[in-house]
Scaffold this active site. Sequence first.
Site, PDB file in Angstrom:
ATOM      1  N   LYS A 181       0.850  -1.200   0.000  1.00  0.00           N
ATOM      2  CA  LYS A 181       0.000   0.000   0.000  1.00  0.00           C
ATOM      3  C   LYS A 181       0.883   1.247   0.000  1.00  0.00           C
ATOM      4  CE  LYS A 181      -1.616   2.839   2.858  1.00  0.00           C
ATOM      5  NZ  LYS A 181      -1.617   4.039   2.007  1.00  0.00           N
ATOM      6  N   GLU A 256       9.469   1.552  10.914  1.00  0.00           N
ATOM      7  CA  GLU A 256      10.519   2.533  10.586  1.00  0.00           C
ATOM      8  C   GLU A 256       9.862   3.901  10.694  1.00  0.00           C
ATOM      9  OE1 GLU A 256      13.532   1.712  10.107  1.00  0.00           O
ATOM     10  OE2 GLU A 256      13.453  -0.399   9.546  1.00  0.00           O
ATOM     11  N   CYS A 290      13.614  10.767   6.572  1.00  0.00           N
ATOM     12  CA  CYS A 290      13.504  10.330   7.969  1.00  0.00           C
ATOM     13  C   CYS A 290      14.828  10.487   8.697  1.00  0.00           C
ATOM     14  CB  CYS A 290      13.024   8.887   8.033  1.00  0.00           C
ATOM     15  SG  CYS A 290      14.061   7.797   7.076  1.00  0.00           S
ATOM     16  N   GLU A 391       9.992  16.680  14.860  1.00  0.00           N
ATOM     17  CA  GLU A 391      10.350  16.437  13.460  1.00  0.00           C
ATOM     18  C   GLU A 391       9.566  17.403  12.564  1.00  0.00           C
ATOM     19  OE1 GLU A 391       8.851  12.856  11.461  1.00  0.00           O
ATOM     20  OE2 GLU A 391      10.875  12.498  10.717  1.00  0.00           O
TER      21      GLU A 391
END
Length: 497
Positions: A181, A256, A290, A391
């Site tokens: 997906k 992750e 990331c 973040e």
Amino acid sequence: MTTAPAMTKTQLLIGGAWRDASDGGTYEVRNPATGAKIADVAEATREDLNDAVNAARRTFDAGKWASMAASRRAKIVYKIAQLIGERAADLSLCEVRNNGKTIGTAKGELGAIVDCFEFYAGAATKNYGETLPPPLPAYLANTVREPVGVVGAIVPWNFPLLLASWKVAPALAAGCTIVLKPAHATPLTAIELGKIALEAGVPEGVLNVVTGSKGGLGGWLVDHPAVDKIAFTGSTDTGRIVAAAAARTLKRVTLELGGKSPSVVFDDADVDAAVAGALYGVYYNAGQCCEARSRILLQSGVYDRFVEQFAQKAQRLRVGDPEDPQTQIGAITTSEQFEKIRSYCAIGAAEGAQTLFGGGPPELGQSFASGMFWNPTAYEAKSGHRIVREEIFGPVAVLVRFDDEAEAIALANDSEYGLAASVWSSNIGRANRVARAIRSGSVAINTPYSVFPGVPFGGYKASGYGRELGMETMRLYSETKSVLTYIGEKPMDPFRV
Ligand code: NAD
């Protein structure tokens, strides 16, 4: 600027057949650099998702793929690598137009995607079990690795095909079947991967690709009782939801997740190299990365020199047309992400961080008037500031001063995240001491690069668990079965009755 790509209408890949969504639903995908519509994408319904999972389940349970000679599976995975390599130019352009990243970045990724499939083609024949010391004298004991089963692979929008390959390649190599997906905004290269896999000889039903809504589809996949494992890459907030939901059916999960990784620059660093590395570390892929080194921690003695060079060079970076090979910073992929960057820049200013440069979108002219771009931005900040702790996922660096090694380590670890770090120092002892003390999945010394096939990649703390890209990843797509054989001369009779 090159001309817009031909508009496409995409379908779902379920059980080896391409088909529309069961209710005919589609949604529009646009080029984030220009705002131009580039595709109508099938929006899978829950029924479609069920069909995809059931196809993967049936195919897995039929056993042919899992029990195929590993060397044959390896050849098929290798063929995928070759086909991707042959189509790298088209796939790069597709990624650029769907994601907004620069053509240079996309080409680099395609190389890494080929490497990833090649690495796991090799790994397919090396997913060894072990022969164990006999637990009793008349026993043989060994382990075998069996594929974990049906894998639900959920990927984000920042590296659409790359992160799909990190999951699909080891899952195929291990003998799993997959429902992939992609992110709602960036489904196009995952669809191409589905086509390539079939062409490479992946049997029907082994790789299924479903595209669609933002939350629902991923959630249904995580909830589905016929899925054995979820391999998820995305934000830490969604990762928590996924882990909790997967617990209800006791699925295996690898996560992750997000990061706020530091570049730690000591006084004894080669400043030119540290500036160049730190620039790349934070502004690569427009900071939508990331493992972006978005916190730059600078020792007092190097601070002023570093800041001056960093500011000069950052302002030379070209922001704009992603299809121009000279561009270093392309578009921001989604409007949500664009607004998030804007809001963090406002937060930084409000909490008293000092703007060094940037802080807003560039002027790019008519062709990109509807595009979403952000200038490279940097703030001098303090460790308590939200822009240092949270973040941002955009081209925004925060610079923080430290005095000594102990303070550097404390600042580097003062984060809920633990994905990656870079350490810049000419003192190899210090660099390794600091690398050892930083609690993150990767530490790169005197380089911003830490992601290569064969080198495990993943997080400590809120950056997730599990590792991708390594040989150990094969374990995460396998179950270990222990096989015990009695080899004694006399028959066993434990009750002696
Ligand atoms: P996101 O968490 O919003 O979405 C990630 C994926 O999860 C998408 O496919 C999305 O549709 C799906 N999803 C959303 N809600 C879901 C739910 N309830 N259940 C199941 N699936 C769901 O993340 P994003 O905004 O697409 O990506 C950016 C984030 O990804 C950043 O935090 C970034 O750090 C992280 N990321 C991590 C890595 C890594 O390897 N650690 C790599 C790339 C990106």
